[in-house]
Design an enzyme around this catalytic site. Sequence first.
Site, PDB file in Angstrom:
ATOM      1  N   GLU B  62      -1.725  36.684 -78.656  1.00 24.42           N
ATOM      2  CA  GLU B  62      -2.126  37.004 -80.025  1.00 24.42           C
ATOM      3  C   GLU B  62      -1.002  37.658 -80.818  1.00 24.42           C
ATOM      4  O   GLU B  62      -0.202  38.415 -80.278  1.00 24.42           O
ATOM      5  CB  GLU B  62      -3.308  37.985 -79.991  1.00 24.42           C
ATOM      6  CG  GLU B  62      -4.520  37.415 -79.292  1.00 24.42           C
ATOM      7  CD  GLU B  62      -5.611  38.450 -79.063  1.00 24.42           C
ATOM      8  OE1 GLU B  62      -6.784  38.055 -79.015  1.00 24.42           O
ATOM      9  OE2 GLU B  62      -5.289  39.651 -78.938  1.00 24.42           O
ATOM     10  N   THR B  90      -2.597  42.677 -67.108  1.00 25.44           N
ATOM     11  CA  THR B  90      -3.487  41.732 -67.791  1.00 25.44           C
ATOM     12  C   THR B  90      -3.205  41.748 -69.294  1.00 25.44           C
ATOM     13  O   THR B  90      -3.365  40.746 -69.970  1.00 25.44           O
ATOM     14  CB  THR B  90      -4.972  42.057 -67.531  1.00 25.44           C
ATOM     15  OG1 THR B  90      -5.223  43.403 -67.924  1.00 25.44           O
ATOM     16  CG2 THR B  90      -5.319  41.909 -66.070  1.00 25.44           C
ATOM     17  N   GLY B 232     -14.901  44.252 -74.022  1.00 26.79           N
ATOM     18  CA  GLY B 232     -15.241  42.956 -74.625  1.00 26.79           C
ATOM     19  C   GLY B 232     -14.422  42.741 -75.870  1.00 26.79           C
ATOM     20  O   GLY B 232     -14.692  43.327 -76.906  1.00 26.79           O
ATOM     21  N   ASP B 233     -13.388  41.924 -75.793  1.00 24.25           N
ATOM     22  CA  ASP B 233     -12.482  41.832 -76.934  1.00 24.25           C
ATOM     23  C   ASP B 233     -11.935  40.437 -77.175  1.00 24.25           C
ATOM     24  O   ASP B 233     -10.926  40.281 -77.845  1.00 24.25           O
ATOM     25  CB  ASP B 233     -11.338  42.829 -76.781  1.00 24.25           C
ATOM     26  CG  ASP B 233     -10.502  42.523 -75.546  1.00 24.25           C
ATOM     27  OD1 ASP B 233     -10.876  41.615 -74.780  1.00 24.25           O
ATOM     28  OD2 ASP B 233      -9.474  43.192 -75.364  1.00 24.25           O
TER      29      ASP B 233
END
Lengths: 346, 346
Positions: B62, B90, B232-233
């Site tokens: 990203e 990660t 949660g992304d």
Amino acid sequence: MIPKLNIVPFVSVDNMMKLVLSIGVERFLTELAEVVEEDFRRWESFDKTPRLAAHSPEGVIELMPTSDGTAYGFKYVNGHPKNSRTGRQTVAAFGVLADVGNGYPVLLTEMTILTALRTAATSAVAAKHLAPRGARTMAIIGNGAQAEFQALAFKSLLGIDKLRLYDIDASASQKCRRNLAGFGLDVTICGSVEEAVQGAEIVTTVTADKQYATILTDNLVGSGIHINAVGGDCPGKTELHADILRRADIFVEYPPQTRIEGEIQQLAPDHPVTELWQVITGQIPGRRDPRQITLFDSVGFATEDFSALRYVHSKVTGTAFFEELDMVADPDEPRDLFGMLLRAAA
Amino acid sequence: MIPKLNIVPFVSVDNMMKLVLSIGVERFLTELAEVVEEDFRRWESFDKTPRLAAHSPEGVIELMPTSDGTAYGFKYVNGHPKNSRTGRQTVAAFGVLADVGNGYPVLLTEMTILTALRTAATSAVAAKHLAPRGARTMAIIGNGAQAEFQALAFKSLLGIDKLRLYDIDASASQKCRRNLAGFGLDVTICGSVEEAVQGAEIVTTVTADKQYATILTDNLVGSGIHINAVGGDCPGKTELHADILRRADIFVEYPPQTRIEGEIQQLAPDHPVTELWQVITGQIPGRRDPRQITLFDSVGFATEDFSALRYVHSKVTGTAFFEELDMVADPDEPRDLFGMLLRAAA
């Protein structure tokens, strides 16, 4: 290239110059053009998006990402027309190549010089398919930072050996001629655009003003020529009179971006254009007629930077032309980032 | 900071650790939280866009840019859940701060450590406005790379002094407790999520699996608690059962991004949420009721990285914690890029 997980190879401006000189500018342009053309040929395998631009009254900062599913690349580039007043480049850039499989960067490199090279290489790739066969003479309108790179790419890939230079600042043309001495080009400095385009089979426009300009007017464009329009590359920045566009067959990199940024921002949003990759893959013919005016409305697209990044990555491997940057945290245990910090204190 | 136009200060991983340790982790988190809160307070002055994500079967890469009109910042960050199997993070990141006026970078920095710090600082800023007053106990579900940073941010900003840890891998919890020894926290390792949340006024979920998971089920969530949902992304990656979301008042950073990436991707696209900046500016109340369940559905937004970049830029100036990178081409004459190359040959 390097086993240590924290290390990213970095090609500085100084090392980029050494790399280019060790390969030779013309060979670099030729090899880079091959990679650019190869990537246009597999256009459909790229994840494409218009660049993400942050505009301000002074200029623009852009991010240009793309991926072929195996590698990911992006370029950071600015465009600030007034920068030369403070000794800065109007366009400066750097970029990163990364591994899609793990997301880690594998190369960080300067791209100010590299962008000049890839822009010129892309122009020459387009012209190979669009310019009149056997073209020998190119006019270059705008003799700033890009001019010599364009000249040498067209010499190397198309066999251009006569240049006709024009710039509103005659010292820029003189600089360009001086720099090109010894490269086997016959260079003429002209006093006007009208004079520069006389006898030219290819006209390259590469000026830097951020405004709707009319570097070329319709009456100056004869039949059969190829126009390589490089300078108009952001909203509000164009170089050609709209009447030229209406007479020409227009070839673009990536329509969603070019419609916003290119010369064709002056035209209706559904004005027909041909995508360069379709010409390169042979799906659509390039030049069909000796009287046809072809126009490559170049704005620069992310895949070209991707090609440049992977070319440099392949060439720099095994050389001394990079430094090792400690850019990615590498704890003994990946989930123990905080522990790495604690151990650094010890 | 540096007069040479070609030079960009670079903060390596090693120098980031030295900078953080020289300031002190807790003071760093507290000061960074102030900058994050300050930037949320002037939310409307930022140029905002959802991050540009390149998804692959293995993960995501990203780019997260933003600008306040004076400075421009962006972060490159990956998310590859399987990376720890090969000894990689990660999530690894780096970022750049630049001057909008001329487009030149003024800072390049590692952001793997910095992202962990800014995520924790942002969580604590949100909790300051949303958690029950006087909260002392926090459960942390998922005890990987983020856990200690979360713990110390909540200690420093909210006065949390009791931690209840749970991870499906007990060694992660042990690593976390070991790292936090000496920081004045009472740490309990729990055998289940159910045990961990007992008595906790704040529950932080920060797991790494890229899938629809249900770390917290509805029956485990009592009234009055604050949930800090960090893990949660990205699309397809959630941690909470949808029933919890329906009982909670939900607070988010930037709705266009959170609707795609956050826990609320499980809800209807018009499910009501409150923007954190509106709470911080006092336009909308945060916690109104001791029985209310508040949920900060954190995905991480570009302005938080911008805050982190400008904080690091301000702190690193005048220290030895950076290197000088020759990253921007600086010819004697800006339009003579090619001449610079020629002169490098001499």
